[in-house]
Design a protein around this motif. Structure first.
Motif, PDB file in Angstrom:
ATOM      1  N   ASP A 190       5.916  -6.667  15.117  1.00 44.54           N
ATOM      2  CA  ASP A 190       6.327  -5.702  14.012  1.00 44.54           C
ATOM      3  C   ASP A 190       7.431  -6.160  12.930  1.00 44.54           C
ATOM      4  OD1 ASP A 190       5.560  -4.912  16.261  1.00 44.54           O
ATOM      5  OD2 ASP A 190       7.371  -3.078  17.065  1.00 44.54           O
ATOM      6  N   GLU A 191       7.572  -6.411  12.599  1.00 42.40           N
ATOM      7  CA  GLU A 191       8.723  -6.469  11.490  1.00 42.40           C
ATOM      8  C   GLU A 191       7.248  -7.647  10.527  1.00 42.40           C
ATOM      9  OE1 GLU A 191      11.944 -10.167   9.158  1.00 42.40           O
ATOM     10  OE2 GLU A 191      11.659  -9.533  11.112  1.00 42.40           O
ATOM     11  N   TRP A 192       6.285  -8.280  11.168  1.00 42.04           N
ATOM     12  CA  TRP A 192       5.647  -8.566   9.738  1.00 42.04           C
ATOM     13  C   TRP A 192       4.466  -7.652   9.271  1.00 42.04           C
ATOM     14  CZ3 TRP A 192      -0.302  -8.476   9.034  1.00 42.04           C
ATOM     15  CH2 TRP A 192      -0.434  -9.323   8.473  1.00 42.04           C
ATOM     16  N   TRP A 193       4.500  -6.495  10.148  1.00 39.69           N
ATOM     17  CA  TRP A 193       3.307  -5.558   9.662  1.00 39.69           C
ATOM     18  C   TRP A 193       4.419  -4.682   8.423  1.00 39.69           C
ATOM     19  CZ3 TRP A 193      -1.830  -5.057  10.608  1.00 39.69           C
ATOM     20  CH2 TRP A 193      -2.482  -5.510  11.752  1.00 39.69           C
ATOM     21  N   ARG A 194       5.262  -4.322   8.482  1.00 45.15           N
ATOM     22  CA  ARG A 194       6.564  -3.404   7.426  1.00 45.15           C
ATOM     23  C   ARG A 194       6.529  -4.028   6.430  1.00 45.15           C
ATOM     24  NH1 ARG A 194       9.950  -2.499  13.008  1.00 45.15           N
ATOM     25  NH2 ARG A 194      10.936  -4.350  11.568  1.00 45.15           N
ATOM     26  N   GLU A 195       7.092  -5.469   6.741  1.00 40.78           N
ATOM     27  CA  GLU A 195       7.658  -6.279   5.117  1.00 40.78           C
ATOM     28  C   GLU A 195       5.899  -6.340   4.401  1.00 40.78           C
ATOM     29  OE1 GLU A 195      10.774  -7.071   4.196  1.00 40.78           O
ATOM     30  OE2 GLU A 195      11.052  -5.908   6.027  1.00 40.78           O
ATOM     31  N   LEU A 196       5.316  -6.596   5.318  1.00 40.74           N
ATOM     32  CA  LEU A 196       3.422  -6.688   4.001  1.00 40.74           C
ATOM     33  C   LEU A 196       3.381  -5.915   3.502  1.00 40.74           C
ATOM     34  CD1 LEU A 196       1.787  -8.583   3.160  1.00 40.74           C
ATOM     35  CD2 LEU A 196       0.178  -8.266   5.634  1.00 40.74           C
ATOM     36  N   VAL A 197       3.454  -4.149   4.699  1.00 40.85           N
ATOM     37  CA  VAL A 197       3.347  -3.426   3.448  1.00 40.85           C
ATOM     38  C   VAL A 197       4.766  -3.004   1.761  1.00 40.85           C
ATOM     39  CG1 VAL A 197       3.798  -0.727   3.927  1.00 40.85           C
ATOM     40  CG2 VAL A 197       2.515  -1.853   5.335  1.00 40.85           C
ATOM     41  N   VAL A 198       5.479  -2.968   2.380  1.00 40.77           N
ATOM     42  CA  VAL A 198       6.743  -3.412   1.654  1.00 40.77           C
ATOM     43  C   VAL A 198       6.353  -4.839  -0.109  1.00 40.77           C
ATOM     44  CG1 VAL A 198       9.337  -3.963   0.879  1.00 40.77           C
ATOM     45  CG2 VAL A 198       8.243  -2.617   2.697  1.00 40.77           C
ATOM     46  N   TRP A 199       5.899  -5.509   1.098  1.00 40.08           N
ATOM     47  CA  TRP A 199       5.679  -6.512  -0.127  1.00 40.08           C
ATOM     48  C   TRP A 199       4.111  -6.581  -1.380  1.00 40.08           C
ATOM     49  CZ3 TRP A 199       6.784 -10.603   3.926  1.00 40.08           C
ATOM     50  CH2 TRP A 199       8.556 -10.728   3.778  1.00 40.08           C
ATOM     51  N   LEU A 200       3.700  -5.499  -0.686  1.00 38.08           N
ATOM     52  CA  LEU A 200       2.538  -5.279  -0.879  1.00 38.08           C
ATOM     53  C   LEU A 200       1.951  -3.995  -2.314  1.00 38.08           C
ATOM     54  CD1 LEU A 200      -0.407  -5.959   0.921  1.00 38.08           C
ATOM     55  CD2 LEU A 200      -0.020  -6.767  -0.972  1.00 38.08           C
ATOM     56  N   ASP A 201       3.691  -3.046  -2.208  1.00 40.23           N
ATOM     57  CA  ASP A 201       3.671  -1.958  -1.938  1.00 40.23           C
ATOM     58  C   ASP A 201       4.757  -1.893  -3.733  1.00 40.23           C
ATOM     59  OD1 ASP A 201       3.748   1.241  -2.645  1.00 40.23           O
ATOM     60  OD2 ASP A 201       5.935   0.894  -2.037  1.00 40.23           O
ATOM     61  N   TYR A 202       3.424  -2.340  -4.541  1.00 39.36           N
ATOM     62  CA  TYR A 202       3.528  -2.589  -6.760  1.00 39.36           C
ATOM     63  C   TYR A 202       2.368  -1.895  -6.547  1.00 39.36           C
ATOM     64  CZ  TYR A 202      -0.169  -6.678  -6.368  1.00 39.36           C
ATOM     65  OH  TYR A 202      -1.580  -6.694  -6.459  1.00 39.36           O
ATOM     66  N   THR A 203       2.551  -1.348  -7.937  1.00 38.26           N
ATOM     67  CA  THR A 203       1.241  -0.647  -8.622  1.00 38.26           C
ATOM     68  C   THR A 203       1.176  -1.283  -9.812  1.00 38.26           C
ATOM     69  OG1 THR A 203       2.985   0.995  -9.831  1.00 38.26           O
ATOM     70  CG2 THR A 203       1.808   1.499  -7.227  1.00 38.26           C
ATOM     71  N   HIS A 204      -0.631  -0.475 -10.274  1.00 36.85           N
ATOM     72  CA  HIS A 204      -1.215  -1.247 -11.287  1.00 36.85           C
ATOM     73  C   HIS A 204      -1.441   0.598 -12.004  1.00 36.85           C
ATOM     74  CE1 HIS A 204      -3.700  -1.648 -14.848  1.00 36.85           C
ATOM     75  NE2 HIS A 204      -4.606  -0.515 -14.944  1.00 36.85           N
ATOM     76  N   ALA A 205       0.393   1.366 -12.337  1.00 33.31           N
ATOM     77  CA  ALA A 205      -0.335   2.954 -12.336  1.00 33.31           C
ATOM     78  C   ALA A 205       0.643   3.626 -13.468  1.00 33.31           C
ATOM     79  CB  ALA A 205       1.214   3.222 -10.998  1.00 33.31           C
ATOM     80  N   TRP A 206       0.536   4.685 -13.476  1.00 27.60           N
ATOM     81  CA  TRP A 206       0.666   5.260 -15.022  1.00 27.60           C
ATOM     82  C   TRP A 206       1.923   4.490 -16.281  1.00 27.60           C
ATOM     83  CZ3 TRP A 206      -3.827   8.022 -16.444  1.00 27.60           C
ATOM     84  CH2 TRP A 206      -3.860   8.966 -15.279  1.00 27.60           C
ATOM     85  N   SER A 207       1.560   4.332 -17.159  1.00 29.37           N
ATOM     86  CA  SER A 207       2.681   4.472 -17.957  1.00 29.37           C
ATOM     87  C   SER A 207       2.642   4.712 -18.724  1.00 29.37           C
ATOM     88  CB  SER A 207       2.234   2.842 -18.353  1.00 29.37           C
ATOM     89  OG  SER A 207       1.797   2.092 -18.603  1.00 29.37           O
ATOM     90  N   ILE A 208       3.789   4.562 -19.218  1.00 26.94           N
ATOM     91  CA  ILE A 208       3.782   5.496 -21.019  1.00 26.94           C
ATOM     92  C   ILE A 208       2.451   4.791 -21.572  1.00 26.94           C
ATOM     93  CG2 ILE A 208       4.727   5.241 -23.364  1.00 26.94           C
ATOM     94  CD1 ILE A 208       7.132   6.010 -22.030  1.00 26.94           C
ATOM     95  N   SER A 209       2.054   3.128 -22.177  1.00 23.01           N
ATOM     96  CA  SER A 209       1.222   2.922 -22.861  1.00 23.01           C
ATOM     97  C   SER A 209      -0.362   3.610 -22.431  1.00 23.01           C
ATOM     98  CB  SER A 209       0.753   1.841 -22.661  1.00 23.01           C
ATOM     99  OG  SER A 209       0.521   0.959 -21.927  1.00 23.01           O
ATOM    100  N   ALA A 210      -1.004   3.388 -20.652  1.00 20.87           N
ATOM    101  CA  ALA A 210      -1.605   4.113 -20.592  1.00 20.87           C
ATOM    102  C   ALA A 210      -1.815   5.498 -21.095  1.00 20.87           C
ATOM    103  CB  ALA A 210      -1.920   4.163 -18.556  1.00 20.87           C
ATOM    104  N   VAL A 211      -0.645   6.624 -20.864  1.00 26.25           N
ATOM    105  CA  VAL A 211      -0.936   7.823 -20.704  1.00 26.25           C
ATOM    106  C   VAL A 211      -1.625   7.972 -22.952  1.00 26.25           C
ATOM    107  CG1 VAL A 211       0.204  10.371 -20.919  1.00 26.25           C
ATOM    108  CG2 VAL A 211       0.333   8.880 -18.514  1.00 26.25           C
ATOM    109  N   THR A 212      -0.523   7.296 -23.458  1.00 30.37           N
ATOM    110  CA  THR A 212      -0.735   7.819 -24.513  1.00 30.37           C
ATOM    111  C   THR A 212      -2.207   7.138 -25.355  1.00 30.37           C
ATOM    112  OG1 THR A 212       1.035   6.596 -25.151  1.00 30.37           O
ATOM    113  CG2 THR A 212       0.435   6.396 -26.566  1.00 30.37           C
TER     114      THR A 212
END
Length: 582
Positions: A190-212
């Motif tokens: 169970d810890e394997w599943w929980r921890e991998l979700v956390v470790w993969l939880d990074y984003t190529h998301a909206w930034s000031i440069s992207a919005v600009t």
């Protein structure tokens, strides 16, 4: 000696600078002035024949607003209008520069800079492929959520999130030695599943440069469209970038779509996350004890393929999202293997059957699934059997090589990708097609060729992915003729597609620069010889009726391009973030 070499180097530098200056200013000195040329023709200096009105009908030479292509060559020459920096800088900065800057907001992620560069050129060279990969990614997220929605077993939600996040990865599944079954069933994992979700939880998301960047593109596009439609449309009409703006608008929904999806494509972080998670993965043993999988071997249930130098899988290994087209079929197969085991385990739990038949079922009321950890422990044979359908000794060995619902998703993704490609390319063609002289000319032909090559690249790489998957399924030995042919055809057409995409990207940028610099403002291009042949004529003086029809075409082109981009954004938002299993 040193002074001699320095002087020689300095002279060489002066020669290079002088050559650049000469090349820049020769067109400005020797370029064609079409307005003056028309005045000379009207005066009768070049004879009484060859005068036309803007519709191409013969008129008296003194009343001509257009001339035949043959007369244009004789009277005006085959060269272009002179280069004008003021026109070039204004058109380039308004219509092309914002789009080139927006390219930097595309997701990359590969550790190899060459791979990132090729992916950028592949995106610009084939918007159809970029849109196809993005559409597949969205549809896959919805498909996997629905696939797991009926399962009632621990870690189902985490499995959906992890597998969906690994669409940009060379995912591989290992069912040997009850590795995958243990990962699904054992409570220690169970810890394997929980921890991998956390470790993969990074984003190529909206930034000031992207919005600009996005805001800059939208505002610049709106302002230049309004200015071009309300200002003097006859000013530098052949260098006008209205068609260029419509041609590049596909980039906006692609960038916005990837920012919304936030693909996990950082190669280093992906492999680190998988290694860290697999360090805490447990496996059941024949006696019934549970040990770390790494204490037995380096094999893992879920891992990322690395260290494979087979050129057949180059695109699958590269984590840049545009290569999702190549990972689609292998990813679906991997997900289906995990899904079948979750389905079987969920069914066993639904019937209140423990992994070890000798252990009586105990319901844990506080658990979301109502499954007590005692019901999930057993020998490796029992754990493996728990992930098989009741009465089965093994998973079916003869399954479809393509996976479920594959072709419907390919069809939908293809339709939406081609709609974006040809909605924007078609809009650009419409704008220049109805700009006098109307018809197929250098500009519309260049845009049309760009769209055709882009579509051909998409088709080649799509076929390549099917052939690559056929080889990887191993239905025939590696030395079988069909396998050998499929392998080399797949590699060959993929490389051909990439070469075409690179040249197509360079082609469209150079075409835009030529258009802004007046290089295409010459008799051949202005007469639409490509479409009209020997009957072509060159409109030099635009009349009010032409202005009205031209504005209508420009408005139609803008609506078509913006509508295609809006439709794609709507599609992404309609299917993104599906309802996940409880």
């Amino acid at each position: 000696m040193a002074s001699y070499l320095a002087a020689r180097k300095q002279r060489r530098s002066h020669c290079v600078k002088s050559l650049i200056i000469i090349l820049l200013f020769i067109p400005a000195i020797s370029g064609v002035n079409f307005d003056q040329c028309l005045e000379d023709i009207r005066s009768g200096h070049w004879g009484e024949f060859g005068g036309r009105n803007n519709a191409g009908h013969p008129v008296a030479i003194s009343n001509a607003t257009a001339i035949t292509y043959e007369l244009c060559l004789r009277a005006c020459g085959s060269g272009p209008e002179p280069f004008q920096w003021s026109v070039f800088s204004q058109q380039f900065s308004s219509w092309l520069l914002p789009w080139l800057a927006l390219v930097s907001q595309l997701p990359f992620g590969s550790e190899d800079k060459v791979d990132n560069l090729i992916s950028m050129l592949l995106t610009v060279g084939s918007p159809a492929l970029a849109a196809y990969s993005l559409a597949l990614t969205v549809l896959n997220g919805r498909w996997i959520a629905r696939r797991f929605s009926s399962y009632k077993f621990p870690n189902t939600l985490q499995a959906v999130r992890i597998l969906s996040s690994l669409q940009q990865s060379p995912l591989q599944i290992n069912t040997h030695r009850s590795l995958l079954a243990s990962l699904i069933v054992l409570p220690q994992n169970d810890e394997w599943w929980r921890e991998l979700v956390v470790w993969l939880d990074y984003t190529h998301a909206w930034s000031i440069s992207a919005v600009t960047s996005i805001a800059w593109v939208i505002i610049a596009y709106l302002f230049t469209v309004i200015d071009s439609l309300t200002g003097d449309v006859t000013n530098a009409v052949n260098a006008n970038g209205e068609g260029v703006g419509s041609l590049w608008i596909w980039l906006l929904p692609i960038v916005i779509g990837w920012l919304q999806i936030s693909p996990k494509c950082d190669t280093k972080r992906l492999f680190q996350a998988m290694r860290r998670a697999n360090d805490i993965a447990y496996v059941a043993t024949p006696p019934g004890t549970v040990v770390l999988a790494t204490s037995i071997s380096q094999e893992q249930a879920i891992s990322l393929r690395e260290g494979v130098n087979d050129p057949l899988y180059n695109d699958e290994r590269c984590t840049v999202p545009i290569y999702n087209y190549a990972r689609f079929l292998p990813w679906v197969r991997a997900v289906e293997e995990v899904s079948e085991m979750f389905r079987a385990a969920s069914h066993h739990a639904h019937l209140h059957l423990s992994v070890d038949p000798s252990v009586e079922w105990e319901r844990k009321e506080k658990s979301a699934t109502g499954i007590d950890p005692k019901n999930r422990i057993g020998k490796c044979v029992q754990v493996q059997a728990y992930c098989l359908p009741l009465g089965e000794q093994a998973l079916p060995t003869r399954r479809s090589m393509w996976g479920p619902n594959v072709f419907s998703r390919i069809a939908i993704a293809s339709l939406i990708a081609l709609s974006l490609q040809w909605g924007t390319t078609g809009a650009a063609v419409v704008v220049v097609w109805f700009t006098p002289t109307t018809g197929l000319g250098c500009r519309s032909g260049a845009y049309l060729l760009y769209g055709i090559v882009s579509t051909v690249v998409w088709m080649l790489l799509l076929v390549s992915s099917f052939l690559s998957h056929y080889v990887s399924m191993g239905r025939h030995p590696a030395d079988h003729l069909s396998t050998i042919l499929a392998r080399w055809i797949s590699i060959g057409i993929r490389r051909l597609g990439k070469v075409l995409a690179v040249f197509n990207a360079i082609w469209i940028v150079v075409t835009c620069l030529f258009q802004f610099s007046n290089y295409l403002d010459r008799c051949y291009c202005n007469s639409s010889v490509l479409g009209r042949g020997i009957t072509a004529w060159d409109v030099i003086m635009i009349d009010p009726q032409d202005i009205s029809s031209m504005r209508g075409a420009w408005i139609g082109g803008v609506v078509l391009a913006a509508g295609s981009a809006t439709l794609f954004v709507f599609f992404v938002n309609l299917f993104i973030n599906p309802r996940l299993p409880n």
